[in-house]
Design a protein around this motif. Sequence first.
Motif, PDB file in Angstrom:
ATOM      1  N   GLU A 102      58.891  45.691  34.799  1.00 34.13           N
ATOM      2  CA  GLU A 102      59.256  45.380  33.422  1.00 34.13           C
ATOM      3  C   GLU A 102      60.743  45.614  33.175  1.00 34.13           C
ATOM      4  O   GLU A 102      61.398  44.851  32.479  1.00 34.13           O
ATOM      5  N   ARG A 103      61.292  46.674  33.749  1.00 30.51           N
ATOM      6  CA  ARG A 103      62.720  46.931  33.596  1.00 30.51           C
ATOM      7  C   ARG A 103      63.548  45.844  34.277  1.00 30.51           C
ATOM      8  O   ARG A 103      64.588  45.439  33.771  1.00 30.51           O
TER       9      ARG A 103
ATOM     10  N   SER B  44      64.207  42.773  32.062  1.00 28.09           N
ATOM     11  CA  SER B  44      65.289  42.922  31.093  1.00 28.09           C
ATOM     12  C   SER B  44      66.652  42.759  31.758  1.00 28.09           C
ATOM     13  O   SER B  44      67.542  42.083  31.230  1.00 28.09           O
TER      14      SER B  44
ATOM     15  N   MET C  94      59.164  40.069  27.073  1.00 29.34           N
ATOM     16  CA  MET C  94      59.729  41.307  26.551  1.00 29.34           C
ATOM     17  C   MET C  94      59.337  41.533  25.092  1.00 29.34           C
ATOM     18  O   MET C  94      59.158  42.671  24.643  1.00 29.34           O
ATOM     19  N   GLN C  95      59.201  40.446  24.329  1.00 32.18           N
ATOM     20  CA  GLN C  95      58.888  40.573  22.903  1.00 32.18           C
ATOM     21  C   GLN C  95      57.466  41.082  22.655  1.00 32.18           C
ATOM     22  O   GLN C  95      57.144  41.520  21.558  1.00 32.18           O
TER      23      GLN C  95
ATOM     24  N   ARG D 174      56.370  43.675  23.780  1.00 34.91           N
ATOM     25  CA  ARG D 174      56.504  45.131  23.633  1.00 34.91           C
ATOM     26  C   ARG D 174      57.587  45.386  22.579  1.00 34.91           C
ATOM     27  O   ARG D 174      58.751  45.514  22.910  1.00 34.91           O
TER      28      ARG D 174
ATOM     29  N   GLU E 262      60.168  50.861  23.637  1.00 31.65           N
ATOM     30  CA  GLU E 262      60.308  49.822  24.657  1.00 31.65           C
ATOM     31  C   GLU E 262      61.548  48.965  24.425  1.00 31.65           C
ATOM     32  O   GLU E 262      62.170  48.495  25.375  1.00 31.65           O
ATOM     33  N   SER E 263      61.913  48.753  23.164  1.00 37.60           N
ATOM     34  CA  SER E 263      63.006  47.843  22.839  1.00 37.60           C
ATOM     35  C   SER E 263      64.374  48.401  23.221  1.00 37.60           C
ATOM     36  O   SER E 263      65.240  47.660  23.688  1.00 37.60           O
TER      37      SER E 263
ATOM     38  N   GLN F 294      65.176  47.888  26.842  1.00 36.76           N
ATOM     39  CA  GLN F 294      65.356  46.458  27.079  1.00 36.76           C
ATOM     40  C   GLN F 294      66.768  46.016  26.711  1.00 36.76           C
ATOM     41  O   GLN F 294      67.443  45.327  27.491  1.00 36.76           O
TER      42      GLN F 294
ATOM     43  N   ILE G 183      69.674  44.683  29.246  1.00 36.35           N
ATOM     44  CA  ILE G 183      70.300  43.372  29.075  1.00 36.35           C
ATOM     45  C   ILE G 183      71.818  43.540  29.054  1.00 36.35           C
ATOM     46  O   ILE G 183      72.554  42.797  29.705  1.00 36.35           O
TER      47      ILE G 183
END
Length: 250
Positions: A28-29, A32, A219-220, A222, A227-228, A231, A235
């Motif tokens: 998941e990382r 981003s 990504m959205q 979460r 989580e945001s 992210q 980015i």
Amino acid sequence: MLATTLAGVISITAAAVFSFALLSKMVERMVSLSVGIMLSTSLLHALPEAFESQADPRSLFATLLGGLLAFFMLEKFAILRHSHHHEGDGHQHAHGHDKREAGKAGWMILVGDGMHNFTDGILIAAAFLADPGLGIVTGLAIIAHEIPQEIGDFIVLLNAGFTRKRAYLFNLLCSLMAVAGGLLGYYTLDRASGMIPYVLVFASSGFIYIAVSDLMPQMQRRATVRESVPQVLLIGLGVAIVLLLTNGSH
């Protein structure tokens, strides 16, 4: 050749490590980070490089539109390609049907990956012909976006009955198609340098489509602050990596 080889080997090996170790949080990382790298590579470097050439801007915009639509259709094909029979769906099949169907899906994924890697090799060659720094950044962007995709492919291959060793070996062989694409692109585009801006725009359309259509919606899902924040930071790290490697110039 070094860039195309490393892009394939690194992405395949990293995907194998993540897949086999089931490090879902790291995957998941990586999504981003890859968004930041792909968008900044496309919007800050490849597209400006293309539009500052002698090519007609309207033709380049038409190429961008065509590229976005082409990747849309390729994704449609990929969705159909990845849909295969699952156990327990309520359908009655002969003994061994599930193994055969899953096996077909595995081989189709390998064929699709080989074609995709071949295209990546051409795009890396085009970027190196425009500027060595852009070639390095393009290779990094391809590695970043390939890892999450390859992780999904590894899972399907294992489901198709491939052992871990065979799944890694066949994926590694498919990655070598990038070397073939790089050689073809280098020698072909060198004699047709007027095509380089269009190839760069097409490459950018792919990066933009993947980032905006596939990765960012993922990504959205979460939307919590916990989580945001990582992210957004990752980015930004992806953008910073691109700017650092190119010294802020395209």
